[in-house]
Design an enzyme around this catalytic site. Structure first.
Site, mmCIF file in Angstrom:
data_model
loop_
_atom_site.group_PDB
_atom_site.id
_atom_site.type_symbol
_atom_site.label_atom_id
_atom_site.label_comp_id
_atom_site.label_asym_id
_atom_site.label_seq_id
_atom_site.Cartn_x
_atom_site.Cartn_y
_atom_site.Cartn_z
ATOM 1 N N GLY C 44 -28.816 7.042 -41.432
ATOM 2 C CA GLY C 44 -29.282 7.750 -42.843
ATOM 3 C C GLY C 44 -28.846 9.087 -43.102
ATOM 4 O O GLY C 44 -28.793 9.510 -44.250
ATOM 5 N N CYS C 253 -25.445 -20.704 -61.007
ATOM 6 C CA CYS C 253 -24.378 -20.677 -60.896
ATOM 7 C C CYS C 253 -23.359 -21.788 -61.562
ATOM 8 O O CYS C 253 -23.684 -22.913 -61.137
ATOM 9 C CB CYS C 253 -23.643 -20.451 -59.584
ATOM 10 S SG CYS C 253 -21.538 -20.177 -59.635
ATOM 11 N N CYS C 256 -20.969 -23.444 -58.625
ATOM 12 C CA CYS C 256 -21.430 -24.014 -57.481
ATOM 13 C C CYS C 256 -22.892 -24.438 -57.544
ATOM 14 O O CYS C 256 -23.385 -24.744 -56.555
ATOM 15 C CB CYS C 256 -21.366 -23.191 -56.370
ATOM 16 S SG CYS C 256 -22.341 -21.870 -56.099
ATOM 17 N N CYS C 278 -21.255 -16.939 -59.691
ATOM 18 C CA CYS C 278 -21.440 -16.218 -58.275
ATOM 19 C C CYS C 278 -20.579 -15.056 -58.575
ATOM 20 O O CYS C 278 -19.369 -14.965 -59.014
ATOM 21 C CB CYS C 278 -21.216 -16.727 -57.257
ATOM 22 S SG CYS C 278 -22.326 -18.151 -56.989
ATOM 23 N N CYS C 284 -19.114 -18.541 -53.406
ATOM 24 C CA CYS C 284 -19.169 -19.656 -54.357
ATOM 25 C C CYS C 284 -18.054 -20.716 -53.760
ATOM 26 O O CYS C 284 -18.435 -22.047 -53.820
ATOM 27 C CB CYS C 284 -18.697 -19.130 -55.593
ATOM 28 S SG CYS C 284 -19.052 -20.141 -57.276
#
Lengths: 357, 276, 295
Positions: C44, C253, C256, C278, C284
């Site tokens: 970080g 979606c 899908c 998606c 997808c």
């Protein structure tokens, strides 16, 4: 399915072709040669070399041609090329007092040893469009060869220094960092600052320098000396042990003289700001010198209140390749983040079930 | 721990020892510009006023004392609170790390700026201003922050309904009271104040002084207050230091100095103010 | 069909020998790898590095590209996504760049990739231990919009002085009743450094926590890089009584039928008819190939 920005490979290829067409323009007009740009647009070439940090007039001219005259784009092209170059030596510090002068002026003295030399300049031209150029009239050729100054031309600020009237600059002899190799960290050394300013956008530095004249960090500048001309570049290969000249480059140098009131421990003295650019680039060198001086506010215990005095503000924003890139990236798709914002703003507009209280 | 418990706990052992020991403090910007050779001790719950005309060095001294600017020479020792890891130990302010100094400044110390704009976050609400120190100390409960905000607005006599308002919608006096609340929320032991009533109307000044006097007594705060206003000094300070041209020319109990000044400059200063 | 049974993707484009492998010279790559080792050692923490000018504009992924160039090997399989999709123009452009300068194999399938360079998304398909994610970062400093000075923000990181981050969250709740940050939502890495996870939607933040994959972040213009090593705790900033939560959709979606992926909103006609699909195009497509479908 509807896909607006998912254009893919074909779209990119087509865009490149259209760009090439736009650059070429009407094919019944003769194509512009790189050498023509180099010879006839020398000031554009100078700017691209300076901000592109690469002294190569031919490549700069090529970049201008390739970018269809967009100088920031040309600077970017030259920089991207510069990254790939191998460094085989660092030159010795150039000696601008040994410059073969084409132009030299000092606004602080009526006359100076070595004299003033007007040289090629837009100053004192009347800005009237010259329609003979439109009619493609031929330039009659130089009436007189500019008489390059043969006398010794000591630097004007050096004369003030002899009297102790201007602050002496100390060369610590410490190695100088290269901001194109090492990340700039704040506070930066003056050497790093000058490097950043030398690469900085001419318009940005001009505007900031101007702002100091209008009172945003006023420091009472005088154009102590501006000189334009050719300077030899020397390197000292380790295996030789003595310096050799590898050629000459054209430079513009500006030294500003600025008022300084003195402090608890020092008598009043002049101070200076420094600007240097490749080729003939007076506006850039002057803007740089003004901003260099205003960024020395901390050094002279001046109150830092204006943008031109704030090192992080100036150095982080003066590079036009960085700035142009980050602004232009707004053209990239952001629809995922925008979707997240849409969802949020719809949620925030619904009456809150549990008030904050 | 609330303020009352703090006093009970500290009262016995704490009060007999100084909180701050200052020796030979010097910082000069020019001949007689800044302050030189200042020494004193400050005890818990004591209010020390620094008076003098502008340019006498009192603001420089305050910057040095509050850890904002290192001195040319001299030492400042601060006795850490019992609750601190290094209980009751002395901390040499400028030998300490910047991390230690910053922690001190947002926990055991406070600083009230002359201009509330310098001491407040003007772009966030009153509640966020008050909550900041608590959040910096790791408070992660929104309702607790909220409760502290409401409580402190009450204590500094601001309508708690204004908790979500921005400071710029407040009057100058309210902004100054908000700045005080923002400092006191962490239960500091020592607060520095730089002309806290400086920019305010006379009637507003009186109310603020009254509030400050109450809070200082109630919370048993030690305070170092810089002021050029002797009326403010008389009302708040237990002791005074008179500064002139970077030197402390006289020091003593407030009443003593104001009623029977010894140094010619103190006499001049006192006589130049209308007596009540 | 799953990844294990697929043949390994092979390079389709021969390498352009005019440039060094993956464009950057070896010294520069070494310098970046040294920076990456430091970044992995201090999760970080923003490591300054000598960022180079790349032949793409700043802000278009030069940071991510430099990291990818530094870690790319001839055997790697590269996937590049922008907004979760492989076929957005910028993703295509960067993928082509590495196909040309490094001659590596590229793929659109998440499980096949060894390096995934991304802008603004983390794939929906869970990552595995042999994968490295490279994020393009515009502004690496999570404190930047609270404190403009770099000198000051570096001090704040060094001294763990992060109280002001919660001031913003407090203010959101007081004003809106919710935390109003939808993307580039700040996180604490390994209980020490506050980090900007790049402008991914906060929906993706939980995928950073204890991930099996190595996460590398590159900011070219700002010349900073940072990292989240595998299996590192990454927590999103919040309050106990206003915990972090991710976006949810009422829709699924249209292609899908997925109920749990990040959805892009499409406007289909002038009446503003919406459809949701998606954002992760590979995810997808995988679902469709498994026989799933939307309404």
């Amino acid at each position: 399915m509807y896909v607006a920005v998912k254009g893919g490979e074909q779209a990119i290829d087509n865009a490149h072709k259209l760009l090439a067409k736009q650059r070429r323009g009407d094919t019944s007009v003769a194509e512009l040669g790189v050498e023509q740009i180099r010879q006839q647009l020398p000031l554009a070439v100078a700017r691209v070399m300076t901000e592109g940090s690469l002294y190569d007039a031919e490549l700069a001219a090529l970049a201008i041609k390739q970018s269809a005259g967009d100088l920031v784009e040309a600077i970017f092209l030259l920089r991207a090329y510069r990254t790939t170059l191998t460094r085989f030596s660092a030159s010795l510090p150039i000696d601008t007092s040994a410059m073969q002068l084409n132009r030299r002026l000092s606004a602080t003295f009526k006359d100076v040893p070595g004299g003033q030399l007007l040289g090629p300049t837009f100053d004192y031209t009347h800005r009237l469009l010259d329609f003979t150029l439109l009619a493609e009239g031929e330039f009659p050729g130089p009436e007189a060869q500019a008489d390059a100054a043969v006398q010794d031309c000591p630097r004007v600020l050096g004369l003030l220094a002899k009297e102790g009237l201007i602050k002496e600059e100390q060369d610590t002899g410490a190695p100088v960092a290269d901001i194109t190799r090492e990340p700039l960290e704040y506070p930066a050394s003056r050497a790093e600052r000058l490097q950043a300013l030398a690469r900085g956008d001419e318009g940005f530095l001009l505007a900031l320098g101007y702002s100091t004249q209008r009172g945003y960090g006023r420091n009472h500048p005088f154009a102590g000396e501006i000189r334009v001309g050719e300077v030899e570049v020397w390197i000292e290969p380790e295996e030789l042990g003595f310096p050799i000249s590898i050629g000459a480059i054209e430079l513009t140098e500006c030294e500003m003289v600025n008022q300084f009131v003195g402090s608890a421990t020092e008598l009043p003295q002049f101070t200076r700001g420094y600007g240097l650019a490749f080729g003939h680039a007076e506006r850039k060198a002057m803007g740089m010198a003004l901003v260099d001086r205003s960024l020395r506010a901390g050094e002279y215990s001046e109150e830092i209140v204006s943008p031109a005095q704030q090192e992080e503000f100036v150095l982080a924003h003066c590079d036009n390749v960085e700035a142009a890139g980050f602004v232009s990236h707004l053209k990239l798709p952001h629809y995922v983040d925008f979707q997240a914002e849409l969802e949020l703003i719809r949620k925030l507009r619904k009456p809150s079930k549990e008030p904050a209280q | 721990m609330n303020a009352a418990q703090q006093i009970d706990r500290d009262a016995v052992s704490d009060r007999t020892q100084p909180l701050l020991k200052v020796r030979g403090l010097t910082k000069l910007y020019g001949p007689e510009k800044g302050c030189q050779d200042v020494s004193f001790e400050l005890y818990p719950g004591e209010v020390l006023g620094i008076v003098g005309e502008s340019g006498s060095g009192k603001s420089t001294l305050l910057s040095l004392l509050s850890g904002r600017c290192p001195p040319d020479s001299g030492v400042i020792d601060y006795r850490l609170a019992d609750t601190h890891k290094s209980a009751g130990q002395w901390l040499d302010l400028y030998s300490a790390s910047e991390a230690e100094r910053r922690t001190l400044l947002r926990t055991e110390w406070g600083f009230v700026e002359q201009n509330p704009r310098d001491g407040l976050r003007m772009a966030v609400s009153a509640g966020a201003n008050i909550g900041e120190r608590l959040m910096a100390q790791g408070v992660r409960n929104y309702q607790a922050l909220r409760a502290a905000g409401l409580d402190w607005l009450n204590q500094v006599e601001i309508d708690p309904a204004r908790i979500d308002d921005l400071p710029r919608t407040f009057s100058g006096g309210m902004q100054q009271r908000l700045q005080i609340a923002r400092n006191l929320v962490s239960g500091p032991r020592l607060v520095f104040m730089d002309e806290p009533t400086g920019g305010l109307d006379v009637s507003v000044q009186a109310r603020l002084l009254d509030l400050m006097r109450g809070l200082v007594r109630e919370l048993d705060l030690a305070v170092v207050i810089v002021t050029h206003d002797l009326a403010v000094a008389r009302l708040l300070a237990d002791r005074l230091m008179v500064m002139r041209r970077s030197h402390v020319v006289e020091t003593g109990l407030t009443d003593q100095i104001l009623d029977d000044p010894q140094h010619p400059y103190s006499q001049l200063l006192v006589s130049s103010v209308l007596q009540p | 069909m799953n990844a294990a049974t697929q043949p390994r993707p092979q390079p389709q484009t021969p390498r352009d020998e005019a440039y060094n492998f993956a464009y950057l010279d070896e010294q520069t790559k070494r310098m970046i790898r040294r920076g990456l080792l430091k970044a992995v050692a201090i999760p970080g923490y923003q490591v300054p590095f000598g960022g180079r000018e790349m032949p793409l504009p700043y802000g278009w992924g030069t940071g991510g590209m430099q990291l990818t160039a530094a870690i790319l090997g001839a055997e790697d399989v590269l996937k590049v996504i922008d907004q979760g999709a492989d076929d957005t123009t910028n993703a295509v452009s960067i993928r082509r760049f590495f196909a040309r300068t490094a001659g590596v194999a590229t793929t659109e399938r998440t499980p096949e990739a060894t390096i995934i360079q991304t802008r603004h998304r983390i794939p929906e398909t869970p990552l595995h231990a042999d994968q490295i994610m490279v994020y393009q970062v515009p502004i690496p400093e999570p404190l930047r919009f609270i404190e403009p000075s770099e000198t000051e923000t570096r001090t704040m990181h060094a001294l763990n002085d992060y109280g002001v981050m919660h001031v913003k969250l407090y203010e959101d709740i007081a004003t809106f009743g919710h935390i109003a940050t939808a993307y580039a939502y700040p996180v604490t890495v390994d209980e020490r450094y506050v980090m900007d996870p790049s402008p991914i939607p906060k929906f993706d933040n939980p995928k950073l926590d204890m991930s099996s994959a190595l996460m590398l972040f590159g900011a070219g213009r700002e010349k900073r890089l940072y990292a989240v090593p595998p299996f590192t705790r990454v927590t999103s900033l919040d309050f106990e009584d206003h915990p972090f939560e991710v976006q949810k959709w009422e829709h699924s979606c249209a292609i899908c039928g997925s109920h749990d992926s990040f959805l892009d909103e499409l406007i289909l006609d002038d009446q503003g008819t919406q459809s949701f699909v998606c954002s992760d195009t590979d995810y997808c497509a995988q679902r469709v190939s498994q026989g799933r479908a939307g309404q």
